[in-house]
Design a protein around this motif. Structure first.
Motif, PDB file in Angstrom:
ATOM      1  N   LYS B  16       0.817  -1.212   0.000  1.00 40.05           N
ATOM      2  CA  LYS B  16       0.000   0.000   0.000  1.00 40.05           C
ATOM      3  C   LYS B  16       0.855   1.268   0.000  1.00 40.05           C
ATOM      4  O   LYS B  16       0.602   2.190  -0.779  1.00 40.05           O
ATOM      5  CB  LYS B  16      -0.924   0.004   1.218  1.00 40.05           C
ATOM      6  N   SER B  17       1.855   1.290   0.866  1.00 39.44           N
ATOM      7  CA  SER B  17       2.697   2.496   0.932  1.00 39.44           C
ATOM      8  C   SER B  17       3.439   2.709  -0.376  1.00 39.44           C
ATOM      9  O   SER B  17       3.630   3.838  -0.819  1.00 39.44           O
ATOM     10  CB  SER B  17       3.697   2.388   2.079  1.00 39.44           C
ATOM     11  N   THR B  18       3.860   1.610  -1.001  1.00 40.62           N
ATOM     12  CA  THR B  18       4.539   1.726  -2.288  1.00 40.62           C
ATOM     13  C   THR B  18       3.583   2.299  -3.330  1.00 40.62           C
ATOM     14  O   THR B  18       3.960   3.159  -4.134  1.00 40.62           O
ATOM     15  CB  THR B  18       5.049   0.342  -2.743  1.00 40.62           C
ATOM     16  N   LEU B  19       2.340   1.834  -3.304  1.00 41.68           N
ATOM     17  CA  LEU B  19       1.364   2.329  -4.278  1.00 41.68           C
ATOM     18  C   LEU B  19       1.107   3.827  -4.072  1.00 41.68           C
ATOM     19  O   LEU B  19       1.092   4.602  -5.031  1.00 41.68           O
ATOM     20  CB  LEU B  19       0.044   1.553  -4.154  1.00 41.68           C
ATOM     21  N   ILE B  20       0.937   4.226  -2.815  1.00 43.48           N
ATOM     22  CA  ILE B  20       0.699   5.655  -2.549  1.00 43.48           C
ATOM     23  C   ILE B  20       1.928   6.462  -2.951  1.00 43.48           C
ATOM     24  O   ILE B  20       1.823   7.503  -3.604  1.00 43.48           O
ATOM     25  CB  ILE B  20       0.340   5.886  -1.079  1.00 43.48           C
ATOM     26  N   GLY B  21       3.105   5.940  -2.596  1.00 43.36           N
ATOM     27  CA  GLY B  21       4.343   6.608  -2.994  1.00 43.36           C
ATOM     28  C   GLY B  21       4.397   6.796  -4.503  1.00 43.36           C
ATOM     29  O   GLY B  21       4.779   7.846  -5.005  1.00 43.36           O
ATOM     30  N   ARG B  22       3.974   5.771  -5.236  1.00 43.03           N
ATOM     31  CA  ARG B  22       4.015   5.864  -6.692  1.00 43.03           C
ATOM     32  C   ARG B  22       3.001   6.875  -7.242  1.00 43.03           C
ATOM     33  O   ARG B  22       3.306   7.636  -8.149  1.00 43.03           O
ATOM     34  CB  ARG B  22       3.801   4.492  -7.326  1.00 43.03           C
ATOM     35  N   TYR B  47      19.066  -0.975   1.461  1.00 47.74           N
ATOM     36  CA  TYR B  47      18.109  -1.502   0.479  1.00 47.74           C
ATOM     37  C   TYR B  47      18.720  -1.427  -0.925  1.00 47.74           C
ATOM     38  O   TYR B  47      19.531  -0.556  -1.209  1.00 47.74           O
ATOM     39  CB  TYR B  47      16.803  -0.711   0.477  1.00 47.74           C
ATOM     40  N   ASP B  48      18.254  -2.314  -1.799  1.00 46.21           N
ATOM     41  CA  ASP B  48      18.730  -2.305  -3.183  1.00 46.21           C
ATOM     42  C   ASP B  48      18.027  -1.230  -4.005  1.00 46.21           C
ATOM     43  O   ASP B  48      18.512  -0.800  -5.031  1.00 46.21           O
ATOM     44  CB  ASP B  48      18.475  -3.662  -3.861  1.00 46.21           C
ATOM     45  N   TYR B  49      16.833  -0.849  -3.596  1.00 48.22           N
ATOM     46  CA  TYR B  49      16.070   0.126  -4.379  1.00 48.22           C
ATOM     47  C   TYR B  49      15.537   1.212  -3.442  1.00 48.22           C
ATOM     48  O   TYR B  49      15.551   1.058  -2.217  1.00 48.22           O
ATOM     49  CB  TYR B  49      14.899  -0.554  -5.101  1.00 48.22           C
ATOM     50  N   THR B  50      15.092   2.316  -4.017  1.00 44.28           N
ATOM     51  CA  THR B  50      14.519   3.395  -3.223  1.00 44.28           C
ATOM     52  C   THR B  50      13.152   2.948  -2.704  1.00 44.28           C
ATOM     53  O   THR B  50      12.264   2.613  -3.478  1.00 44.28           O
ATOM     54  CB  THR B  50      14.349   4.656  -4.087  1.00 44.28           C
ATOM     55  N   ASP B  51      13.030   2.897  -1.406  1.00 38.72           N
ATOM     56  CA  ASP B  51      11.786   2.418  -0.812  1.00 38.72           C
ATOM     57  C   ASP B  51      10.770   3.560  -0.764  1.00 38.72           C
ATOM     58  O   ASP B  51      10.802   4.405   0.116  1.00 38.72           O
ATOM     59  CB  ASP B  51      12.080   1.887   0.596  1.00 38.72           C
ATOM     60  N   LEU B  52       9.852   3.554  -1.733  1.00 41.29           N
ATOM     61  CA  LEU B  52       8.863   4.641  -1.816  1.00 41.29           C
ATOM     62  C   LEU B  52       7.970   4.679  -0.582  1.00 41.29           C
ATOM     63  O   LEU B  52       7.367   5.696  -0.256  1.00 41.29           O
ATOM     64  CB  LEU B  52       8.001   4.482  -3.069  1.00 41.29           C
ATOM     65  N   ALA B  53       7.885   3.523   0.098  1.00 39.98           N
ATOM     66  CA  ALA B  53       7.048   3.471   1.301  1.00 39.98           C
ATOM     67  C   ALA B  53       7.542   4.471   2.349  1.00 39.98           C
ATOM     68  O   ALA B  53       6.762   4.957   3.161  1.00 39.98           O
ATOM     69  CB  ALA B  53       7.038   2.059   1.866  1.00 39.98           C
ATOM     70  N   LEU B  54       8.831   4.801   2.299  1.00 38.91           N
ATOM     71  CA  LEU B  54       9.384   5.747   3.283  1.00 38.91           C
ATOM     72  C   LEU B  54       8.777   7.139   3.136  1.00 38.91           C
ATOM     73  O   LEU B  54       8.779   7.928   4.069  1.00 38.91           O
ATOM     74  CB  LEU B  54      10.909   5.841   3.134  1.00 38.91           C
TER      75      LEU B  54
END
Lengths: 306, 413
Positions: B16-22, B47-54
């Motif tokens: 969910k957080s990734t989706l909102i981040g996106r 992390y290997d990628y930018t965690d949009l959830a942050l």
């Protein structure tokens, strides 16, 4: 008087909907809480608040006073704008001075603490002295992470503290204004507005704001990646040099901490366009006070900041 | 440009957080300094990628525990619409927070992990959204990339969810296969799923028709504040300020004021220095009447032949939000529209199990995060409509008189 034609499809624009929500909040507080006050910084958000309060009670006067915490480091242009608003609306202005609070021993100036932080004690003291039960603030949820979770009615205990983990649920537009002796409510009528909404509204309504928001020539120097204004309160440090640039301010606060940005936006329309295209948050770009730690705002808010 | 409020439900694991981040990132609502901070934190944490959830992390205690505690509000806009997201956590205190987030939402977004399919939690979220009468529902089948964008997996989840929601009150449902991480069907239609003919999530959010969700027929105007300038210029001005709950009001309309039942005509509708030809929801206006009636805060203005129910007995679904349970004979404060009264719990008819929809009629109390059907008696008349017809006049909150805390949310049957 001729009647104004409303939309024939009975739909409101987002600005009208935000306006209606904010007006509702002002009236609700005035009806239910005994002694409200509007915290006025002179910045664009608090000016929009004043405008909305004016609309909420028109043709009556705003039924509460306006409180300004004077850091002693305020921009003169901002104070001039404040006085013009207060005169036009006929509201009572209370100035709580940080200088005075230091002199009275209410807060301690240890030479390290910024004026921004000293405002907290000064503000809480003014709220307590005047026995205010509600203080309107111009905070917006889009500004900062800690604000994103704050309620419209934000409860403060008798020490003025905010407890983020123990907030009252807030449902529909049913606000709960219950207080115990000594407690107060911080109320944020602009919670759902974004920076762009504020500028769109100022442009639409033709609202008077301090001149420093518009592009002007200013003698500035660079510090910590920010452009600060030359001033007697801002002694230059080694290696800092003053140059004249074309700038404007995106936020207004303590002039020792508030940076400006290079900009040629001289009209409201140009500012709206600049803000819409901007890729850096207003606080990140121009506020030294938010930069100290990841949780800078959260910590100040818990203590009783605006 | 109009405004759409939507509530999201789902746990961190559903993305969910990734989706909102996106959504925030792709609508260019994320500023460079915010993104840089998130990139830096992602790196620090290895992390290997930018965690949009942050991007949607809030309070320090949440960052420390890696969970979301409270409802957070997020904002983004496209050229078509402005959006307000009420982002509700999926696990901790889920009911209380979801009810809060859903109370103002036009649309509810439930996320499931395509690999897991529907879970108890997704059913629970759908039940709460339907109880709160959120008019539009979207089921986002996320992580389609991890099931090779398989149509059959999506179809199975869609059918199961549609069967389930038939038992609920869901007027409008869309089921969208997507990958928040890869961006499939979030803003643009995904080429990886040519079999899906519906719109991307963003396109759906931008175009879902919300204007007809409002009731423009039944005039309900709870009086909030009486405006009396007491100045020389406006010596005789007396107006009733409030926010239109429903219906369209016009100057000249014959209206009735409750509880008095007295009637008058609307002399004028004011918004600041303008006199309007009409007022409709959710406008905040000042209404002037032709006759000098005794009207005060908490009164309701309506049409003569179209009035809300007036009485002291309330039958409602109540969501209980505090540790100390709700019990019969308990006394509380109740806030309904602009009216504040006291109330006593007469009976708890049943507790609703939101996983099975079973009604437990044996119950003697409602605990924290439980929902049940309750009868209340109020000290004063309240002017109500069923919640399914009117979310303003059909809702109320319950307040503990000792602590002052909001302890319950009610939806009138």
């Amino acid at each position: 008087m001729t009647r104004v034609q409303t939309n024939t499809d009975y739909r409101l624009s987002q600005l009208d909907e935000l306006e209606a929500e904010s007006i509702h909040i002002f009236r609700e507080v005035a009806a239910e809480l005994e002694k409200p006050v509007l915290m006025f910084s002179g910045g664009k958000d608090s000016i929009v608040m004043l405008r909305l309060a004016e609309k909420a009670f028109h043709p009556a006067r705003i039924p509460f006073p306006v409180l300004q915490v004077d850091t002693g480091y305020d921009f003169p242009e901002v104070l001039a704008c404040r006085d013009s608003w207060v005169d036009r609306l006929g509201v009572r202005l209370i100035v709580a001075s940080v200088e005075q609070a230091i002199a009275d021993g209410v807060v301690v100036d240890d030479g390290k603490t910024t004026r921004n932080r000293l405002q907290i004690g000064t503000l809480l003291n003014a709220i307590e002295e005047n026995a205010f039960t509600a203080a309107f603030g111009g905070g917006r949820r889009d500004e900062e992470k800690a604000r994103a979770k704050e309620r419209v009615y934000s409860h403060r205990d008798e020490f003025g503290q905010w407890d983020p983990k123990n907030q009252r649920p807030e449902l529909w537009s049913l606000y709960n204004g219950r207080l115990h002796e000594g407690e107060h409510m911080r109320v944020f009528p602009l919670s759902n507005w974004t920076e762009l909404d504020i500028w769109d509204y100022i442009a639409r309504e033709g609202i008077e704001i301090p001149s420093i928001y518009f592009s002007h020539q200013r003698r500035v120097f660079e510090r910590d990646g920010m452009l600060l204004s030359e001033s007697e309160f801002n002694p230059l440090r080694d290696g800092e040099t003053v140059t004249e640039r074309t700038v404007r301010f995106r936020t207004v606060g303590d002039l020792t901490l508030t940076g400006c940005v290079e900009s040629s936006a001289g009209t409201l329309q140009e500012i709206v366009e600049e803000v819409a295209a901007s890729r850096i948050t207003e606080r990140g770009a121009t506020r030294g006070d938010d930069r100290f730690s990841e949780a800078a705002m959260e910590d100040r808010k818990k203590e009783g900041y605006f | 440009m109009d405004l759409l409020r939507f509530a999201t439900a789902g746990s961190v694991d559903d993305g969910k957080s990734t989706l909102i981040g996106r959504l925030l990132l792709d609508s260019k609502s994320i500023f460079e300094d915010q993104l840089e901070a998130v990139e830096a934190t992602s790196k620090t944490r290895g992390y290997d990628y930018t965690d949009l959830a942050l991007l949607t992390d809030g309070l320090r205690s949440e960052r420390e525990q890696g969970i979301t505690i409270d409802v957070a509000y997020r904002y983004f806009a496209t050229p078509r619409r402005k959006f307000i997201i009420a982002d509700t956590p999926g696990h901790v205190q889920y009911t209380r927070n979801m009810v809060t987030g859903a109370s103002t939402a036009d649309l509810g977004l439930v996320l499931v992990d395509a690999r897991q399919g529907l879970t108890e939690q997704s059913r629970r979220h759908a039940v709460i959204l339907s109880l709160l009468r959120v008019p539009h529902l979207v089921l986002a089948v996320n992580k389609m990339d991890l099931v090779d964008y398989d149509e059959a997996t999506y179809e199975k989840i869609r059918q199961e969810f549609e069967n389930f929601t038939q038992r609920l009150n869901v007027p409008d449902l869309a089921v969208i296969p997507l990958s928040a991480l890869k961006g499939d069907n979030v803003v643009t239609r995904s080429e990886a799923m040519p079999w899906y003919e519906g719109s991307s999530l963003m396109h759906h959010l931008e175009n879902v028709h919300i204007a007809s969700d409002r009731d423009l027929r039944d005039v309900r105007f709870p009086v909030q504040y009486v405006v009396r300038p007491k100045s020389d210029e406006h010596h005789d001005y007396r107006g009733y300020a409030g926010q239109v709950a429903s219906g369209v009001m016009r100057p000249g309309d014959e209206v009735m004021v409750l509880p008095s039942g007295l009637t008058s005509k609307i002399a004028g509708i004011d918004l600041y220095d303008q006199e309007l030809d009409a007022a409709y929801p959710p406008m905040s206006v000042v209404v002037r009447l032709e006759d000098d009636l005794d009207v005060s805060r908490g009164d309701m203005i309506c049409r003569v032949k179209n009035a809300p129910d007036a009485g002291q007995d309330i039958d409602a679904m109540v969501c209980w939000m505090t540790r100390e349970p709700l019990r019969p004979r308990q006394k509380l404060a109740i806030k309904h529209t602009t009216r504040l009264a006291r109330t006593m719990v007469k009976d708890i008819q049943y507790r609703l199990d939101i996983n099975t929809l079973h009604r437990d009629q044996e119950t003697q109390e409602l605990g924290l995060n439980e929902i049940g059907r309750v009868t209340l008696r109020t000290t004063q008349q309240v002017f109500t409509d069923p919640y399914e017809q009117n979310r303003v006049t059909g809702s109320f909150i319950l307040i503990d008189e000792a602590t002052g805390v909001t302890v319950g949310a009610g939806m009138i049957n």
